[in-house]
Enzyme design. Sequence first.
Site, PDB file in Angstrom:
ATOM      1  N   VAL A 228      18.729  34.334   8.387  1.00 34.00           N
ATOM      2  CA  VAL A 228      19.166  35.716   8.634  1.00 34.00           C
ATOM      3  C   VAL A 228      19.448  35.936  10.117  1.00 34.00           C
ATOM      4  O   VAL A 228      20.487  36.496  10.493  1.00 34.00           O
ATOM      5  CB  VAL A 228      18.103  36.728   8.145  1.00 34.00           C
ATOM      6  CG1 VAL A 228      18.558  38.153   8.431  1.00 34.00           C
ATOM      7  CG2 VAL A 228      17.826  36.550   6.661  1.00 34.00           C
TER       8      VAL A 228
ATOM      9  N   LYS B  77       6.617  38.539  -6.303  1.00 35.95           N
ATOM     10  CA  LYS B  77       6.884  37.522  -5.289  1.00 35.95           C
ATOM     11  C   LYS B  77       6.081  36.282  -5.644  1.00 35.95           C
ATOM     12  O   LYS B  77       5.064  36.377  -6.344  1.00 35.95           O
ATOM     13  CB  LYS B  77       6.441  38.048  -3.912  1.00 35.95           C
ATOM     14  CG  LYS B  77       7.065  37.326  -2.748  1.00 35.95           C
ATOM     15  CD  LYS B  77       8.376  37.947  -2.313  1.00 35.95           C
ATOM     16  CE  LYS B  77       8.962  37.209  -1.131  1.00 35.95           C
ATOM     17  NZ  LYS B  77      10.181  37.813  -0.646  1.00 35.95           N
TER      18      LYS B  77
ATOM     19  N   GLY C 177      13.384  34.725  15.892  1.00 37.73           N
ATOM     20  CA  GLY C 177      13.671  33.920  14.713  1.00 37.73           C
ATOM     21  C   GLY C 177      15.157  33.903  14.407  1.00 37.73           C
ATOM     22  O   GLY C 177      15.733  34.929  14.042  1.00 37.73           O
ATOM     23  N   VAL C 178      15.765  32.732  14.597  1.00 32.48           N
ATOM     24  CA  VAL C 178      17.206  32.641  14.338  1.00 32.48           C
ATOM     25  C   VAL C 178      17.465  31.621  13.224  1.00 32.48           C
ATOM     26  O   VAL C 178      18.232  30.681  13.365  1.00 32.48           O
ATOM     27  CB  VAL C 178      18.013  32.319  15.627  1.00 32.48           C
ATOM     28  CG1 VAL C 178      17.963  33.499  16.577  1.00 32.48           C
ATOM     29  CG2 VAL C 178      17.495  31.066  16.337  1.00 32.48           C
ATOM     30  N   GLY C 179      16.762  31.846  12.113  1.00 30.44           N
ATOM     31  CA  GLY C 179      16.966  31.027  10.914  1.00 30.44           C
ATOM     32  C   GLY C 179      18.139  31.573  10.126  1.00 30.44           C
ATOM     33  O   GLY C 179      19.130  32.037  10.701  1.00 30.44           O
TER      34      GLY C 179
HETATM   35  P1  NAD Z   1      14.152  31.256   7.920  1.00 28.30           P
HETATM   36  O1  NAD Z   1      12.960  30.432   7.598  1.00 28.30           O
HETATM   37  O2  NAD Z   1      15.500  30.696   7.650  1.00 28.30           O
HETATM   38  O3  NAD Z   1      14.113  31.714   9.452  1.00 28.30           O
HETATM   39  C1  NAD Z   1      12.951  32.097  10.098  1.00 28.30           C
HETATM   40  C2  NAD Z   1      13.065  31.555  11.510  1.00 28.30           C
HETATM   41  O4  NAD Z   1      11.968  32.070  12.260  1.00 28.30           O
HETATM   42  C3  NAD Z   1      12.974  30.031  11.574  1.00 28.30           C
HETATM   43  O5  NAD Z   1      14.045  29.534  12.372  1.00 28.30           O
HETATM   44  C4  NAD Z   1      11.617  29.773  12.227  1.00 28.30           C
HETATM   45  O6  NAD Z   1      11.596  28.601  13.019  1.00 28.30           O
HETATM   46  C5  NAD Z   1      11.473  31.025  13.088  1.00 28.30           C
HETATM   47  N1  NAD Z   1      10.106  31.355  13.488  1.00 28.30           N
HETATM   48  C6  NAD Z   1       8.969  31.293  12.785  1.00 28.30           C
HETATM   49  N2  NAD Z   1       7.943  31.731  13.519  1.00 28.30           N
HETATM   50  C7  NAD Z   1       8.449  32.109  14.716  1.00 28.30           C
HETATM   51  C8  NAD Z   1       7.892  32.656  15.908  1.00 28.30           C
HETATM   52  N3  NAD Z   1       6.605  32.943  16.019  1.00 28.30           N
HETATM   53  N4  NAD Z   1       8.704  32.906  16.930  1.00 28.30           N
HETATM   54  C9  NAD Z   1      10.025  32.647  16.851  1.00 28.30           C
HETATM   55  N5  NAD Z   1      10.613  32.120  15.757  1.00 28.30           N
HETATM   56  C10 NAD Z   1       9.833  31.860  14.706  1.00 28.30           C
HETATM   57  O7  NAD Z   1      13.947  32.641   7.127  1.00 28.30           O
HETATM   58  P2  NAD Z   1      15.030  33.747   6.838  1.00 28.30           P
HETATM   59  O8  NAD Z   1      15.550  33.556   5.455  1.00 28.30           O
HETATM   60  O9  NAD Z   1      15.977  33.842   7.983  1.00 28.30           O
HETATM   61  O10 NAD Z   1      14.112  35.058   6.788  1.00 28.30           O
HETATM   62  C11 NAD Z   1      13.596  35.631   7.977  1.00 28.30           C
HETATM   63  C12 NAD Z   1      12.713  36.812   7.623  1.00 28.30           C
HETATM   64  O11 NAD Z   1      13.457  37.782   6.901  1.00 28.30           O
HETATM   65  C13 NAD Z   1      11.517  36.482   6.727  1.00 28.30           C
HETATM   66  O12 NAD Z   1      10.432  37.302   7.038  1.00 28.30           O
HETATM   67  C14 NAD Z   1      12.018  36.820   5.334  1.00 28.30           C
HETATM   68  O13 NAD Z   1      10.963  37.128   4.445  1.00 28.30           O
HETATM   69  C15 NAD Z   1      12.848  38.035   5.651  1.00 28.30           C
HETATM   70  N6  NAD Z   1      13.882  38.278   4.663  1.00 28.30           N
HETATM   71  C16 NAD Z   1      14.812  37.341   4.412  1.00 28.30           C
HETATM   72  C17 NAD Z   1      15.792  37.595   3.474  1.00 28.30           C
HETATM   73  C18 NAD Z   1      16.873  36.607   3.190  1.00 28.30           C
HETATM   74  O14 NAD Z   1      17.872  36.985   2.557  1.00 28.30           O
HETATM   75  N7  NAD Z   1      16.767  35.363   3.639  1.00 28.30           N
HETATM   76  C19 NAD Z   1      15.804  38.823   2.790  1.00 28.30           C
HETATM   77  C20 NAD Z   1      14.841  39.778   3.092  1.00 28.30           C
HETATM   78  C21 NAD Z   1      13.871  39.487   4.021  1.00 28.30           C
END
Ligand code: NAD
Length: 374
Positions: free
Chosen positions: A203, A98, A199-201
Amino acid sequence: MRRCEEYICRPEKPQVTPMSVFEHSEFDRHEAIHFFDDPATGLRAIIAVHSTVLGPAAGGCRRWHYASGADALTDVLRLSRGMTYKNAVAGLPFGGGKSVILAADNAPAPAEQFREFGRRVQSLGGAYITAEDVGIAMDDMRIVREETEYVSGLPQEGKNAGGDPSPWTAYGVFLGMRAALRNVFGSESFAGKRIAVQGVGHVGHELCRLLAQAGAELYVADVNRGNLRRLAKIVPVTEVAPTDILFADVDVLAPCALGNVLNSETIPRIRARVIAGAANNQLAREIDGERLAAREILYAPDYVMNAGGVISVAREYLGESSEDEVRAEVGRIPGRLDEIFAEAAKTGRPTNVIADELARRIVEESVSDQRRIA
Ligand code: NAD
């Protein structure tokens, strides 16, 4: 971008002393850890290679405004080991690694920083393969690609696997959550199930879309109002304050923000009977799995649940799979969870411990095989 320490997901205090990375509590015999500090572009980054036993170390790059370099090191070490376990359990021919880019402030990174990062990845000669993670977009990876061949998660070409891994991660989490429902409630139906998503980013957004389609009632929180608004336009949701979402009165809690949210302070207050989300390193410490089991909360191990993205990224990198094959492979996630849940029920041991043992066994067996062949 917000600092990690502002959130409820406070990292555990890093047990690192100067000049003693080897004694770091998360070191876990990493094969290599590379530190980069480039004054010309302002790039500060760490690339951690935990294991190349099963293949080149594959794992995304996270860009985050860490409170300190020590926090960044702790994060990358935990994430890197998690990738070894994730790739092993997913049956992929990759080891675990990573990288983190330490953002100096909230501003987006200049393209030159991503180019420099690409050069640093290239300098490792393929021991580490990067892709996007939190704080990094597909366009950033396009820039990285200008400097290195060891990158995946790039725009899809035709019907080949590839592109943004997030929808695949969300799909895997959706299927995994269904397995957890079946296990706890005796039915895999989402109809009327109350689900809290933290967290509604990338994923979380797609996961909510799938859950709403399946009839779930959604409770969501995000510190980014834009992401909440974007979601509310496509599905009905009830907004919850970020400080309350972990403790919502729901059936399922899906952590989809950052790690360390399940800890000694939060676990006693959780009301959900199932925890099944996408975030990496949800448990602050291994013992938190035991705390959840003691409260009879079923925890779906994070790296088993969220392997959909890396399955897509890996198949894209190998250039040998179609989208349909990736879908079929992601479809195996619930079966793996069923086995872990069954073993936990039989032995009374926590699911995270069972998953870790499974991952370590796969790696150790591969070492023995390699020794036999040699
Ligand atoms: P992202 O940055 O697009 O979304 C994360 C969201 O969480 C953001 O909208 C952010 O504002 C929100 N956030 C942060 N802190 C918060 C809190 N305390 N309370 C509420 N919301 C909060 O990231 P992502 O790509 O959606 O990934 C989300 C998680 O899943 C991460 O931990 C990442 O490591 C894990 N993950 C992602 C993938 C992938 O394919 N993107 C794969 C495996 C694991």
